[in-house]
Design an enzyme around this catalytic site. Structure first.
Site, short mmCIF file in Angstrom:
data_model
loop_
_atom_site.label_atom_id
_atom_site.label_comp_id
_atom_site.label_asym_id
_atom_site.label_seq_id
_atom_site.Cartn_x
_atom_site.Cartn_y
_atom_site.Cartn_z
N LYS A 97 0.82 -1.25 0.15
CA LYS A 97 0.06 -0.02 -0.08
C LYS A 97 0.91 1.30 0.05
O LYS A 97 0.26 2.36 0.32
CB LYS A 97 -1.00 -0.01 1.12
CG LYS A 97 -2.03 -1.23 1.20
CD LYS A 97 -2.33 -1.87 0.09
CE LYS A 97 -3.42 -0.70 -0.77
NZ LYS A 97 -3.75 -1.55 -2.16
N THR A 101 2.76 -0.97 -6.82
CA THR A 101 2.39 -1.20 -8.00
C THR A 101 2.57 -0.25 -9.06
O THR A 101 3.17 -0.54 -10.17
CB THR A 101 1.08 -1.66 -8.16
OG1 THR A 101 0.62 -2.26 -6.78
CG2 THR A 101 0.51 -2.64 -9.11
P1 A3P Z 1 -4.74 3.64 -2.50
O1 A3P Z 1 -5.51 2.69 -3.34
O2 A3P Z 1 -5.11 3.59 -0.87
O3 A3P Z 1 -5.19 5.30 -2.82
P2 A3P Z 1 0.57 -0.64 -3.54
O4 A3P Z 1 0.56 -0.84 -4.99
O5 A3P Z 1 1.78 -0.85 -2.96
O6 A3P Z 1 -0.68 -1.59 -2.89
O7 A3P Z 1 -0.19 0.62 -3.27
C1 A3P Z 1 -1.35 1.31 -3.57
C2 A3P Z 1 -1.35 2.67 -3.45
O8 A3P Z 1 -0.51 3.37 -4.37
C3 A3P Z 1 -2.68 3.31 -3.52
O9 A3P Z 1 -3.31 3.43 -2.59
C4 A3P Z 1 -2.19 4.88 -4.27
O10 A3P Z 1 -2.63 5.88 -3.23
C5 A3P Z 1 -0.73 4.82 -4.63
N1 A3P Z 1 -0.06 5.28 -5.69
C6 A3P Z 1 0.90 5.99 -5.83
N2 A3P Z 1 1.06 6.32 -7.07
C7 A3P Z 1 0.08 5.76 -7.96
C8 A3P Z 1 -0.48 5.88 -9.35
N3 A3P Z 1 0.39 6.47 -10.21
N4 A3P Z 1 -1.60 5.05 -9.49
C9 A3P Z 1 -2.35 4.66 -8.69
N5 A3P Z 1 -1.98 4.51 -7.25
C10 A3P Z 1 -0.81 5.09 -6.93
#
Ligand code: A3P
Length: 372
Positions: A97, A101
Site C-alpha cells: 500500500k 504497483t
Molecule cells: P490507495 O488505493 O489507498 O489510494 P500498492 O500498489 O503498494 O498496493 O499501493 C497502492 C497505493 O499506491 C494506492 O493506495 C495509491 O495511493 C498509491 N499510488 C501511488 N502512485 C499511484 C499511481 N500512479 N496510480 C495509482 N496509485 C498510486
C-alpha cells in the site's frame, strides 16, 4: 550395549552429481564396516530416514539457499543447461500500500528492466523469500525469470510487497542475492494502515467488513482472534524502523534505497530519475515525457501513443472517505516512537527525511511544548 550412534550418509547431494567416486567410496565403506567390525548397519526408507534426520538435527529443517555459482566447485559440476543469470539484480520489497504497483509499472517502462513471469496464484508477485515457496528451492525461483539477453546491461527484478515486514526475508534474500539492490517505499504509516484496511474491505475480508477502522487499530488483548490478526497485519508493517534495521543487518546501506511513497505519487519522474541513478541502469529513460497526470484517475499514468493513458486498475487509488480524526490521533500516538527511531535511522544513513515524517515529528514537538 544396544545401539549407540546414527550416521546418515547423503549420496545424492548435487556435489556428487558427477562424482562416481563418492558412491564407490560409500559402498566400500559399508562393506568394510560389515566385514571388519561388529557394528550393525541399519537403514530406513528415504522418507522415514528424512524424518529421523530432522528429529536429530531440527536446526537443519530450514534451508538457507545460496547462489550455487558463487562457489567455483559447484559451478564446475553444474549442468550445462543451468545458469545463475536468471536471478534478480534488484527487488522492490514493499511494504504493501505504499505505491509498490505504481513503481513496478514505471520500472517496466524502462527498456533495460524486466520483471519475473506472473505466478498463477500471486499474480505479479513471486513471494519466494517470505513464504513456504522458499522450500520449493532456487530452481523453482529461477524459473520465474527469463534468461537475460545481455547479462551486464539487462536488469531483472521482482516486487513482493510482503518481503519488507517479513522476519525471514532479509536473511534469506542476502544469502542468495548478496549483491542485489533493495528498494523500499515508505508513506506515513497511519495512511498505509488505513489504505490497507480499505483494501481488505474491498476484498471482502470478513473481519474488515465487520469492524470499523478504529475498532481494528485500537483492539486490545482479549479481543476476538480474527480482529487481533487483522490488527497485526494492519499495523505491524508500519513499524518501519524495526523492519529497516533488520534489512540493514543483512545488506549494506549503499545497496538499500528508501523512497518517499508520497513523492512517488506526486512527482514520479523525479523519483524515477533517482531510482535509475541508484541502479546504475542505462540508457537514461525520460520519465517526464513518458508519464502524464490523468485528472480523471487523479494519479500519474503511462502516456501511450495517440495521447491515451495506461493507469493502474481500479484497485489502486481507490476512493474512500478520509480517516476519522480520532483514528488519526490514535495512530499518530501509536507510531510516535517508531517514527522518531526512523528519523534517527535516516539521519545515520545521511538520508533526507520525507515530508510526512517531518510533519509527524513537528506534531511531537508541538505536543511536548503544549504539555510543558
Ligand atoms: P490507495 O488505493 O489507498 O489510494 P500498492 O500498489 O503498494 O498496493 O499501493 C497502492 C497505493 O499506491 C494506492 O493506495 C495509491 O495511493 C498509491 N499510488 C501511488 N502512485 C499511484 C499511481 N500512479 N496510480 C495509482 N496509485 C498510486
Amino acid at each position: 550395549m544396544d545401539c549407540c550412534s546414527i550416521s546418515i550418509f547423503m549420496t545424492h547431494l548435487s556435489n556428487y552429481g558427477n562424482d562416481r567416486l563418492g558412491l564407490y567410496t560409500f559402498v566400500h565403506l559399508a562393506s568394510f564396516i560389515r566385514s571388519w567390525t561388529n557394528l550393525k548397519l541399519h537403514t530406513l526408507p528415504p522418507l522415514q530416514l528424512a524424518h529421523k534426520y530432522f528429529q536429530l538435527f531440527p536446526e537443519q529443517r530450514n534451508p538457507l539457499w545460496q547462489n550455487p555459482c558463487d562457489d567455483k566447485r559447484h559451478k564446475d559440476i553444474w549442468s550445462k543447461e543451468k545458469t545463475c543469470d536468471r536471478l534478480p539484480k534488484f527487488m522492490v520489497i514493499g511494504p504493501q500500500k505504499t505505491g509498490t504497483t505504481a513503481l513496478y509499472l514505471f520500472l517496466l517502462m524502462h527498456p533495460s528492466i524486466s520483471s519475473n513471469f506472473p505466478s498463477p496464484k500471486t499474480y505479479e508477485e513471486v513471494q519466494f523469500f517470505n513464504t513456504n515457496n522458499y522450500h520449493k528451492g532456487i530452481d523453482w525461483y529461477m524459473e520465474f525469470f527469463p534468461v537475460p539477453s545481455n547479462v551486464s546491461t539487462d536488469f531483472l527484478f521482482e516486487k513482493s510487497a510482503n518481503y519488507f515486514p517479513s522476519e525471514e526475508s532479509p536473511r534469506r534474500a542476502a544469502a542468495l542475492l548478496p549483491k542485489a539492490k533493495i528498494i523500499t517505499l515508505l508513506i506515513n504509516p497511519s495512511d498505509r494502515a488505513y489504505s490497507w484496511y480499505q483494501h481488505q474491505r474491498a476484498h471482502e475480508d470478513h473481519a474488515a467488513l465487520r469492524f470499523t477502522f478504529y475498532d481494528v487499530i485500537s483492539a486490545r488483548q482479549g479481543a476476538p482472534a480474527e480482529l487481533r490478526s487483522l490488527q497485526n497485519r494492519c499495523l505491524l508493517p508500519g513499524l518501519y524502523s524495526s523492519h529497516l534495521d533488520r534489512w540493514l543487518t543483512y545488506y549494506p546501506a549503499n545497496q538499500v534505497m528508501i523512497i518517499d511513497g508520497h513523492q512517488l505519487r506526486t512527482d514520479p519522474a523525479a523519483v524515477m530519475d533517482e531510482v535509475q541513478k541508484f541502479l546504475g541502469v542505462t540508457p537514461h529513460f525520460n520519465y517526464s515525457q513518458a508519464l502524464t497526470f490523468d485528472p480523471q484517475k487523479g494519479f500519474w499514468c503511462q502516456l501511450l501513443e495517440g495521447g491515451k493513458t495506461k493507469c493502474l486498475g481500479k484497485s489502486k487509488g481507490r476512493k474512500y472517505p478520509p480517516m476519522e480524526p480520532e483514528a488519526h490521533a490514535y495512530l499518530s500516538r501509536y507510531y510516535r516512537e517508531h517514527n522518531v527511531e526512523l528519523s534517527k535511522l535516516l539521519h545515520r544513513l545521511g538520508q533526507p527525511l520525507p515530508s510526512w515524517l517531518r510533519e509527524e515529528l513537528q506534531k511531537i514537538t508541538l505536543a511536548s511544548i503544549n504539555q510543558g
